[in-house]
Enzyme design. Structure first.
Site, mmCIF file in Angstrom:
data_model
loop_
_atom_site.group_PDB
_atom_site.id
_atom_site.type_symbol
_atom_site.label_atom_id
_atom_site.label_comp_id
_atom_site.label_asym_id
_atom_site.label_seq_id
_atom_site.Cartn_x
_atom_site.Cartn_y
_atom_site.Cartn_z
ATOM 1 N N TRP A 1 -0.661 -3.850 2.364
ATOM 2 C CA TRP A 1 -2.063 -4.255 2.372
ATOM 3 C C TRP A 1 -2.126 -5.541 1.569
ATOM 4 C CZ3 TRP A 1 -6.003 -4.862 -1.341
ATOM 5 C CH2 TRP A 1 -7.313 -4.862 -0.845
ATOM 6 N N LYS B 1 -20.824 4.100 4.563
ATOM 7 C CA LYS B 1 -20.052 4.679 5.656
ATOM 8 C C LYS B 1 -20.195 3.839 6.924
ATOM 9 C CE LYS B 1 -17.831 7.449 3.720
ATOM 10 N NZ LYS B 1 -18.002 6.584 2.663
ATOM 11 N N HIS C 1 -39.998 -5.448 -2.574
ATOM 12 C CA HIS C 1 -39.650 -6.417 -3.607
ATOM 13 C C HIS C 1 -38.602 -7.404 -3.111
ATOM 14 C CE1 HIS C 1 -42.075 -4.442 -6.643
ATOM 15 N NE2 HIS C 1 -41.567 -3.283 -6.242
ATOM 16 N N GLU D 1 -18.293 0.529 6.533
ATOM 17 C CA GLU D 1 -16.843 0.714 6.436
ATOM 18 C C GLU D 1 -16.183 0.822 7.800
ATOM 19 O OE1 GLU D 1 -15.569 3.081 2.403
ATOM 20 O OE2 GLU D 1 -16.673 4.234 3.900
ATOM 21 N N ARG E 1 -3.695 5.137 4.559
ATOM 22 C CA ARG E 1 -4.014 4.326 3.393
ATOM 23 C C ARG E 1 -4.512 2.935 3.784
ATOM 24 N NH1 ARG E 1 -1.234 6.354 -1.428
ATOM 25 N NH2 ARG E 1 -1.150 4.246 -2.241
ATOM 26 N N GLY F 1 1.233 -3.077 -5.987
ATOM 27 C CA GLY F 1 0.677 -3.620 -7.217
ATOM 28 C C GLY F 1 0.571 -5.129 -7.158
ATOM 29 N N GLU G 1 -24.683 5.694 0.101
ATOM 30 C CA GLU G 1 -23.462 6.214 0.702
ATOM 31 C C GLU G 1 -23.523 6.156 2.224
ATOM 32 O OE1 GLU G 1 -19.682 7.987 1.177
ATOM 33 O OE2 GLU G 1 -20.650 6.777 -0.367
ATOM 34 N N CYS H 1 0.797 -1.187 0.000
ATOM 35 C CA CYS H 1 0.000 0.000 0.000
ATOM 36 C C CYS H 1 0.845 1.259 0.000
ATOM 37 C CB CYS H 1 -0.923 -0.061 1.195
ATOM 38 S SG CYS H 1 -2.129 1.200 1.224
#
Length: 608
Positions: free
Chosen positions: A74, A485, A504, A488, A27, A101, A481, A2
């Site tokens: 990470w 939040k 439904h 997360e 990060r 990567g 959103e 990361c």
């Protein structure tokens, strides 16, 4: 991935590297490590926080090496552990390497190297590259790295040390950001400008295919074909203090409360009171070119995608232009229909999101007009598109994005105003919308005053393990959103739904243990939302309602109310999402969660 930091100069590198890693903690990561250069490499690693690595380095006493590289990891390959932490060394201990990567053909390369007698101490793809460099090394450090890079498929940002070149760092980039800091008697490298800002304001952003040789007094830029190349020197436009927590307990809370200022910065100088429009010069489009746009495609991931979904309403309602939102990861794989009159808007806070960058390249290849919405000046997406709109939100450190979202939505609203005035929006209607945009910072200040009441509600419902968020119109993506939040930072299962979708299927999950956050603002669709609230209450679900000002129409159904100031349906998502951000923050705090660095998440997702 990361985070990468490197330093070569005349000062001891250890403290500079550790300080840089601390500035990259936002990060998200699971382990950390560093290698200090010299005739022999000293490599120290630790699982968990950078402070654990700092404690490990203290066992070695005073470390005087003046060149080194460091990394926060990470996990992509292998579980979090000391052996999988970066840096990774080759079998001989001559090379140390840190990597962001994914190397896609690492298994094939590993098999070939194993056949030649190389052994591997980790489960990572990165260790393969260290040994691959050793395989090609014949005394020329640059050529060995370049040769290895030609055998690699995938994405990478590398920093490499070699014992034969004790004051040299080699760095390379393909698909993962690398920034070089030009210091006084030193040079630095990082995956982000944050670790560099304390030492220099002058930086160079590497392009894909670039390779750079750093020594204390020189930076030499080359390509992986080992040919000289030149890159522009840019200036960092924010200071170290702006990335601190100040008086706030967490970066997330600080950034929530920074939103009036950040949106003011986003708006500043961009409203045209004479034409009752917006001035977004970064687009680089004339009124005639704007008028030719027949369709808008917005590409983003996560929070940025939700901002784009709000923008879809803006472009169709205000400007009368068909708009659609694409999940950026899916964009290039489903072969989208794009024509030269399509405006593609990639949205990325970091400007480095791998999936969004891939969408940018696909759209440009198909001949679309591509304009980026980014927060980071000099980011890859901003540079590759060559046109767009910077958010000017300032550094966002918390992994859970807050002020970037509201600035993204504000920019999309200004762009809709500009396109609308270019088409069918009257001068009077343009003036009304312009004035409401100007009011956004004050409306958010009013919303922030509700923080104590929102905290009480969050504490009341902190028991919940499941949560539903429902909304209609522009508040539907706001509900998505809000749910994002909450999940997360509190790790609670939270779902956002269009309110009409409840019956439904999802309504089957409602009971007295599943609270519902209902966005019942006084905007079109409120009457139907009140009906949806009643449906939830009939299934015994507790309901928290977001309402406008002193509107009491929902009070007969629930006493758990969050009040936001009155606004049109275009600005309602902004005030409402700030309330939901506060709710998520206080909810996670009540549950004792790690708020700024939630588990398994990274701020900038630079792998697909």
């Amino acid at each position: 991935m990361c985070g990468i930091v490197g330093y070569t100069g005349h000062r001891p590198a250890e403290k500079i590297l550790l300080d840089g890693l601390k500035r990259l903690e936002y990060r998200g990561y699971d382990s950390a490590g560093l290698s200090l250069g010299g005739k022999e490499l000293l490599t120290i690693k630790a699982v968990g926080k950078v402070r654990n690595l700092e404690q490990e380095t203290q066992k070695y006493g005073e470390l005087k090496q003046t060149t080194g590289i460091a990394h926060t990891r990470w996990a992509t390959h292998g579980i979090p552990s000391v052996r999988n932490a970066h840096p990774h060394l080759d079998n001989s201990g001559k090379f140390a390497l840190v990597h962001n990567g994914i190397i896609e053909n690492y298994a094939e390369l590993k098999q070939k190297l194993t056949a030649k007698g190389y052994t591997f101490a980790s489960d990572t793809d990165t260790e393969v590259v260290a040994n691959l460099i050793a395989e090609f090394y014949k005394g020329d450090f640059v050529q060995a790295v370049a040769s290895a890079l030609h055998r690699i498929n995938g994405t990478y940002g590398f920093a490499v040390l070699c014992t034969d070149y004790p004051d040299t760092i080699l760095v390379a980039r393909h698909g993962s950001p690398i920034v070089i800091g030009l210091g006084d008697g030193c040079n630095l490298v990082a995956s982000d400008v944050a670790p560099l800002a304390a030492y220099t304001r002058k930086v160079i952003y590497l392009d894909d295919g670039d390779l750079a040789v750093l020594t204390p007094d020189n930076v030499e830029l080359r390509t992986i074909e080992n040919l000289p190349v030149e890159r522009e020197v840019s200036n960092i436009d924010w200071n170290v203090d702006s990335a601190g927590k100040g008086q706030y307990e967490h970066f997330m809370l600080k950034e929530i409360f920074e939103q009036p200022e950040s949106i003011s910065n986003t708006i500043r100088g961009r409203l045209d009171r004479k034409l009752k429009s917006a001035m977004l010069s970064g687009l680089g489009l004339t009124p005639h070119e704007l008028a030719k746009i027949s369709r808008i495609v917005i590409a983003g991931c996560g929070t940025s995608m939700h901002a784009g979904m709000v923008g879809e309403y803006f472009f169709e309602d205000i400007a009368g232009i068909p708009a659609e939102v694409e999940q950026a990861a899916e964009f290039r794989y489903r072969n989208p229909i794009i024509d030269p009159d399509t405006l593609v808007l990639p949205i990325s806070q970091s400007g480095e999101t791998a999936d969004t960058l891939a969408a940018v390249r696909e759209a440009m290849n198909k001949g679309a007009v591509v304009a980026a919405l980014c927060n980071v000046v000099g980011s890859t997406i901003a540079r590759e598109t060559g046109r767009g709109i910077y958010l000017h939100a300032g550094p966002e450190i918390s992994v859970a994005s807050t002020k970037a979202f509201t600035c993204q939505v504000t920019v999309l609203l200004m762009l809709a105003l500009m396109l609308g005035r270019n088409r069918r929006l009257s001068r009077d209607d343009g003036d009304a919308l312009l004035q409401e945009i100007e009011r956004i910072p004050d409306l958010i200040r009013e919303t922030l005053k509700q923080a104590p009441a929102i905290e009480k509600l969050a504490n009341k419902y902190a028991y919940a393990e499941d949560f539903f968020f429902i909304g209609r119109g522009t508040l539907y993506p706001t509900a998505l959103e809000g749910a994002l939040k909450l999940k997360e930072i509190s790790y609670v299962h939270a779902e956002g739904y269009h309110a009409a979708e409840l019956k439904h299927g999802p309504i089957a999950l409602l009971d007295d243990k599943v609270p519902v956050m209902a966005l019942a603002n006084a905007i079109p669709g409120q009457e139907k939302m009140i009906g949806n609230i009643q449906e939830c209450l009939a299934r015994h679900s507790p309901v928290i309602a977001v309402v406008t000002g002193d509107d009491n129409r929902v009070c007969e159904f629930t006493q758990d109310i969050i009040r936001v100031p009155a606004s049109s349906r275009y600005v309602a998502p902004l005030t409402t999402v700030v309330a939901l951000q506060l709710f998520a923050y206080y909810f996670a705090k009540a549950r004792g969660c790690e708020i700024d660095h939630p588990r398994n998440l990274a701020k900038s997702v630079t792998v697909e």
